[in-house]
Design an enzyme around this catalytic site. Structure first.
Site, PDB file in Angstrom:
ATOM      1  N   ASN A 156       0.760  -1.238   0.000  1.00 55.12           N
ATOM      2  CA  ASN A 156       0.000   0.000   0.000  1.00 55.12           C
ATOM      3  C   ASN A 156       0.794   1.293   0.000  1.00 55.12           C
ATOM      4  OD1 ASN A 156      -2.684  -1.307   0.318  1.00 55.12           O
ATOM      5  ND2 ASN A 156      -1.814  -1.932   2.278  1.00 55.12           N
ATOM      6  N   TYR A 157       2.068   1.235   0.322  1.00 59.69           N
ATOM      7  CA  TYR A 157       2.800   2.485   0.511  1.00 59.69           C
ATOM      8  C   TYR A 157       4.025   2.661  -0.378  1.00 59.69           C
ATOM      9  CZ  TYR A 157      -0.059   3.485   4.570  1.00 59.69           C
ATOM     10  OH  TYR A 157      -1.117   3.758   5.390  1.00 59.69           O
ATOM     11  N   LEU A 158       4.545   1.549  -0.871  1.00 58.68           N
ATOM     12  CA  LEU A 158       5.811   1.670  -1.582  1.00 58.68           C
ATOM     13  C   LEU A 158       5.596   1.694  -3.088  1.00 58.68           C
ATOM     14  CD1 LEU A 158       7.826  -0.773   0.653  1.00 58.68           C
ATOM     15  CD2 LEU A 158       7.756   1.720   0.743  1.00 58.68           C
TER      16      LEU A 158
END
Length: 559
Positions: free
Chosen positions: A516-518
């Site tokens: 979800n973030y990278l």
DNA sequence: CAATTAACTTAGGAGTGCGCCA
DNA sequence: TGGCGCACTCCTAAGTTAATTG
């Protein structure tokens, strides 16, 4: 504009259809058809030999009451069935399902004996495990059939996968952390409970809305966006984060200025933003008391969640955070902050009770409106995405050593990933088998070490032998032994790397940030640059999700 | 402007099934 | 070949954000 298709099914009485036309502004599709949700299998009453006892006496329950009782029985081994709130909520909801007679008899949960039910379900689950291959195959095939029939929709001209086409089976609610609603009944959803949510409908579906379940909306089966649409959204998310990268210096300068503002609301906003940026805190919406577990994010922090130390272990202006965040995961951190922040915090906390809001002049809506003015599309969560991705990139740069072998490079990758997970506070419970599996791995390492010294000894004697004999055959033998030593050394190294990795990962969950973030292009570029196969970083599902990035990023990609 | 809520995104854990090793 | 541990999938809870309503 709107095309409607109604498909009747033998399984359900109403088939939901969603037809929305939104091609112009983020429009994803204009024609859609699907077969509706799959309902939970009906309740199968217990065999008559499985008994329920009240106050020591056998009691035959009505099917409705019995079903709810089985939910409790299935949870008997969990610690939370001993909790007061859980028991109270459960009992209250259970009584609602009882007949008048049952209600009059069953007045005390403590007098209920569910053990036979519990044993029965344990036996069932054992039996399931012991099923023959053929039986298991049959179940698998049936699941596959259901998936084929209900797991897809036609979107414009394409067949696409649908997420959660199965309706949640009934059961008892177990929220995370100290949840005031734990133990409440989640009702069974029947076809007639389904209200179709569509913009314009034919005959059988003329009501728009969503049904409620346990105070929370039941969301009618949502569609998985076609992977290209999903990828597009993902791509956009990271592009927004990259735009933040371009102006983050300006924003930082801005909020540092704002620390000095005459207006309290501006200073609060600026300090909150500093936390969100520096510590990757979530926005922190306010929540209704008594409806959810008591968790907070940045804007909803209370005075009791931080402690100020003018001096701590040789550092000045240290703030200690201790609060429960999303999913009731504890956030504990001790960080030195700038003097101005510290002074502001002292001021914000002055004359307040522990349970007062730290930022009493701020909420997520005010904050996000401000962010929107600073940069188009900027919201609080963009900072998490930005800081996560930039951290991965920096860490990869720092940790990767050119002449490391592949396992060592992967360790570096995992360490970079880990730095992000720590930043975002992605934790997990240490796996139940952790200690044991660690011991096993250590045993393997020891065995490998023994094997290595043996191999080395053999190499030595082969060398000595070759020196005396000076023939081709013994020379070859030396080479073989040398290769063996090398191979074992590599194996040993791999095991040791594995052990380090696993130990460091004990309480840290890498998956959430990876998913979800990278920005996946960072990882793809890194793999290409160092010749690490992408399969070592992303499994099959992940490769599908990140197909767009695998396609487009080359080894020089910069976030 | 606060409350409501739809829509979307992020989250950790349970369960399972599959590959690996002895 | 059978048992075991781990990775993966599924499940469902719980956040964020923006739009709507009154």
């Amino acid at each position: 504009f709107i095309e409607l298709i109604l498909i009747m099914s033998h399984l359900v009485s109403i088939i939901s259809i969603m037809v929305l036309f939104r091609y112009t502004d983020g429009v994803k599709w204009k024609f859609l058809e699907h077969k509706g949700p799959v309902f939970a299998p009906p309740y199968e009453p217990l065999p008559s030999n499985v008994k329920f006892y009240y106050d020591g006496k056998h009691m035959k329950l009505s099917p409705e009451a019995e079903e709810v009782a089985t939910f409790f029985a299935k949870m008997l081994d969990h610690e939370y069935t001993t909790k007061d709130i859980f028991r109270k909520n459960f009992f209250k909801d259970w009584r609602k399902e009882m007949t008048a007679e049952e209600k009059s008899i069953i007045t005390d949960l403590k007098k209920c004996n569910f053990t036979e039910m519990s044993e029965y379900f344990k036996a069932q689950s054992e039996a399931r495990k012991a099923m023959t291959k053929e039986q298991k195959q049959k179940i698998k095939a049936e699941n596959e059939r259901l998936l084929q029939e209900y797991g897809f929709c036609i979107m414009d001209n394409h067949k696409e996968r649908i997420a959660n086409f199965r309706i949640e089976p009934p059961g008892l609610f177990r929220g995370r952390g100290d949840h005031p609603k734990m133990g409440m009944l989640k009702r069974r959803i029947r076809p007639q409970d389904i209200i179709i949510n569509c913009s314009k409908c034919v005959k059988s579906c003329d009501v728009a809305g969503f049904l409620q379940n346990q105070g929370r909306e039941f969301i009618a089966p949502a569609f998985n966006d076609p992977s290209c649409v999903q990828g597009e959204k993902d791509w956009q998310k990271y592009e927004t984060a990259r735009r933040l990268k371009k102006c983050v210096d300006r924003l930082r300068a801005q909020y540092r200025e704002d620390w000095k503002s005459k207006e309290m609301r501006i200073r609060q906003r600026a300090v909150a933003l500093y936390f969100i940026d520096k510590l990757a805190l979530r926005a922190g919406n306010e929540k209704e008391e008594g409806e959810t577990a008591d968790t907070v994010g940045c804007c909803s922090l209370r005075v009791e969640h931080l402690k100020l130390y003018p001096e701590n272990e040789g550092q000045e202006f240290v703030v200690e955070f201790d609060f429960l965040g999303k999913d009731s995961i504890r956030y504990y951190n001790r960080v030195p902050v700038e003097k101005r922040v510290f002074k502001n915090l002292q001021l914000f906390m002055e004359n307040k009770e522990p349970d007062d809001d730290l930022f009493d002049r701020l909420n997520t809506s005010i904050l996000n409106k401000h962010l929107q003015e600073l940069m188009d599309g900027l919201t609080a969560k963009v900072f998490r995405t930005y800081n996560a991705s930039i951290t991965l990139q920096q860490q990869l740069k720092e940790l990767t050593t050119a002449d490391d072998n592949i396992p060592a490079k992967i360790l570096s990758y995992n360490r970079a990933n880990r730095a992000v997970a720590i930043l975002c506070n992605h934790q997990r419970a240490p796996p139940k088998t952790f200690e044991k599996s660690m011991q096993n791995l250590q045993a393997k390492i020891d065995a490998k070490k023994d094997q290595l010294s043996d191999a080395k000894r053999e190499l030595k004697s082969a060398k000595a032998d070759a020196k005396v004999r000076r023939d081709e055959k013994s020379k070859k033998a030396v080479e073989t032994k040398r290769k063996a030593v090398q191979r074992i050394e590599e194996q040993l190294m791999k095991l040791e790397v594995q052990a380090t990795d696993r130990e460091e990962n004990k309480q840290i969950a890498l998956g959430t940030s990876k998913l979800n973030y990278l920005d996946p292009r960072i990882s793809v570029a890194w793999c290409k640059k160092w010749g690490v196969p992408i399969e070592k970083i992303y499994n099959k599902t992940q490769r599908e999700k990140f197909a767009w990035a695998i396609d487009m990023a080359d080894e020089d990609y910069e976030f």
